[in-house]
Scaffold this motif. Structure first.
Motif, PDB file in Angstrom:
ATOM      1  N   ASP A  72      -6.748  -3.978  -7.196  1.00 55.20           N
ATOM      2  CA  ASP A  72      -5.921  -2.804  -7.456  1.00 55.20           C
ATOM      3  C   ASP A  72      -6.634  -1.575  -6.920  1.00 55.20           C
ATOM      4  N   VAL A  73      -5.942  -0.798  -6.115  1.00 58.51           N
ATOM      5  CA  VAL A  73      -6.472   0.474  -5.639  1.00 58.51           C
ATOM      6  C   VAL A  73      -5.704   1.557  -6.389  1.00 58.51           C
ATOM      7  N   THR A  74      -6.406   2.189  -7.347  1.00 59.42           N
ATOM      8  CA  THR A  74      -5.750   3.171  -8.215  1.00 59.42           C
ATOM      9  C   THR A  74      -6.396   4.549  -8.150  1.00 59.42           C
ATOM     10  N   ASP A  75      -7.438   4.676  -7.330  1.00 63.23           N
ATOM     11  CA  ASP A  75      -8.098   5.973  -7.223  1.00 63.23           C
ATOM     12  C   ASP A  75      -8.632   6.172  -5.801  1.00 63.23           C
ATOM     13  N   ALA A  76      -8.935   7.408  -5.495  1.00 64.24           N
ATOM     14  CA  ALA A  76      -9.376   7.762  -4.138  1.00 64.24           C
ATOM     15  C   ALA A  76     -10.684   7.076  -3.758  1.00 64.24           C
ATOM     16  N   GLN A  77     -11.584   6.907  -4.716  1.00 66.17           N
ATOM     17  CA  GLN A  77     -12.876   6.287  -4.421  1.00 66.17           C
ATOM     18  C   GLN A  77     -12.699   4.832  -3.981  1.00 66.17           C
ATOM     19  N   THR A  78     -11.880   4.071  -4.719  1.00 69.00           N
ATOM     20  CA  THR A  78     -11.632   2.678  -4.358  1.00 69.00           C
ATOM     21  C   THR A  78     -10.901   2.599  -3.025  1.00 69.00           C
ATOM     22  N   ALA A  79      -9.944   3.496  -2.806  1.00 69.15           N
ATOM     23  CA  ALA A  79      -9.215   3.532  -1.541  1.00 69.15           C
ATOM     24  C   ALA A  79     -10.175   3.776  -0.376  1.00 69.15           C
ATOM     25  N   GLN A  80     -11.117   4.683  -0.574  1.00 75.40           N
ATOM     26  CA  GLN A  80     -12.095   4.987   0.473  1.00 75.40           C
ATOM     27  C   GLN A  80     -12.982   3.770   0.748  1.00 75.40           C
ATOM     28  N   GLN A  81     -13.395   3.063  -0.326  1.00 75.88           N
ATOM     29  CA  GLN A  81     -14.237   1.877  -0.153  1.00 75.88           C
ATOM     30  C   GLN A  81     -13.530   0.803   0.671  1.00 75.88           C
ATOM     31  N   LEU A  82     -12.215   0.654   0.454  1.00 78.59           N
ATOM     32  CA  LEU A  82     -11.459  -0.349   1.208  1.00 78.59           C
ATOM     33  C   LEU A  82     -10.950   0.179   2.544  1.00 78.59           C
ATOM     34  N   GLY A  83     -11.071   1.476   2.759  1.00 82.33           N
ATOM     35  CA  GLY A  83     -10.606   2.074   4.001  1.00 82.33           C
ATOM     36  C   GLY A  83      -9.092   2.165   4.088  1.00 82.33           C
ATOM     37  N   VAL A  84      -8.442   2.413   2.933  1.00 81.30           N
ATOM     38  CA  VAL A  84      -6.987   2.552   2.900  1.00 81.30           C
ATOM     39  C   VAL A  84      -6.621   3.932   2.373  1.00 81.30           C
ATOM     40  N   SER A  85      -5.373   4.336   2.613  1.00 79.29           N
ATOM     41  CA  SER A  85      -4.960   5.663   2.164  1.00 79.29           C
ATOM     42  C   SER A  85      -3.883   5.627   1.089  1.00 79.29           C
ATOM     43  N   THR A  86      -3.300   4.465   0.843  1.00 77.31           N
ATOM     44  CA  THR A  86      -2.214   4.331  -0.124  1.00 77.31           C
ATOM     45  C   THR A  86      -2.667   3.499  -1.308  1.00 77.31           C
ATOM     46  N   MET A  87      -2.304   3.932  -2.511  1.00 80.66           N
ATOM     47  CA  MET A  87      -2.635   3.161  -3.710  1.00 80.66           C
ATOM     48  C   MET A  87      -1.770   1.903  -3.735  1.00 80.66           C
ATOM     49  N   GLY A  88      -2.243   0.868  -4.406  1.00 80.37           N
ATOM     50  CA  GLY A  88      -1.474  -0.375  -4.509  1.00 80.37           C
ATOM     51  C   GLY A  88      -2.361  -1.574  -4.711  1.00 80.37           C
ATOM     52  N   VAL A  89      -1.779  -2.740  -4.491  1.00 80.93           N
ATOM     53  CA  VAL A  89      -2.490  -4.012  -4.642  1.00 80.93           C
ATOM     54  C   VAL A  89      -2.807  -4.520  -3.238  1.00 80.93           C
ATOM     55  N   TYR A  90      -4.091  -4.736  -2.984  1.00 79.17           N
ATOM     56  CA  TYR A  90      -4.530  -5.145  -1.651  1.00 79.17           C
ATOM     57  C   TYR A  90      -5.178  -6.518  -1.659  1.00 79.17           C
ATOM     58  N   VAL A  91      -4.942  -7.254  -0.590  1.00 76.78           N
ATOM     59  CA  VAL A  91      -5.613  -8.530  -0.365  1.00 76.78           C
ATOM     60  C   VAL A  91      -6.991  -8.199   0.192  1.00 76.78           C
TER      61      VAL A  91
END
Length: 160
Positions: A72-91
């Motif tokens: 689950d990407v629910t915050d900017a920090q996690t999004a940055q770690q995964l290199g994504v810009s949209t919140m959501g569920v990522y594989v």
């Protein structure tokens, strides 16, 4: 099963019986929250019996599985770690040889829906899959590189 029957901590693993003396569950927890005193929980007997049957026959319990690790990407920090810009569920990982691998699911895909049921978080996806069987096919809708793809994934076994 949630019950208000008197359950002491030592009863965990014991039977939960109805007024007719029929076994309806296996006690597995008692709430220790002070405002919820007297609330206990039990595994429904039909679920416990199926788990027992699988353990006896196979030595493990198998559940349907896509063959992916998700986050689950629910915050900017996690999004940055995964290199994504949209919140959501990522594989984040696809298991080689799994149904997801065969269907073309890739790490980095954002899961939007499964069988037209929107996926808001990883627990929603897991809850949907628990009612499916090993060998069932689900349509996984993912976003990849700005495009929405629908991939038919045959569910494998979590014990594999």
């Amino acid at each position: 099963i949630q019950t208000d029957a008197s359950i002491s901590p030592g009863n965990s693993g014991g039977g939960l019986f109805n007024a007719n003396g029929e076994l309806i569950g296996i006690v597995n927890a008692k709430s220790s929250y002070s405002e919820a005193e007297g609330i206990g929980f039990a595994i429904p007997i039909n679920t416990a019996m199926e788990i027992g049957r699988q353990l006896i026959e196979n030595g493990s319990v198998a559940r349907p599985a896509l063959g992916v690790k998700i986050m689950d990407v629910t915050d900017a920090q996690t999004a940055q770690q995964l290199g994504v810009s949209t919140m959501g569920v990522y594989v984040v990982e696809v298991t080689k040889g799994s149904g997801a691998d065969a269907a073309g699911v890739q790490a980095g895909d954002r899961v939007l829906a499964v069988d037209d049921t929107a996926v808001s978080d990883s627990s929603a996806l897991k809850n949907y899959l628990k009612d499916k069987g090993i060998g069932d096919t689900v349509n996984l809708q993912v976003e990849r590189d700005g495009k929405v793809l629908t991939l038919a994934v045959t569910l494998g076994s979590s014990a594999q």
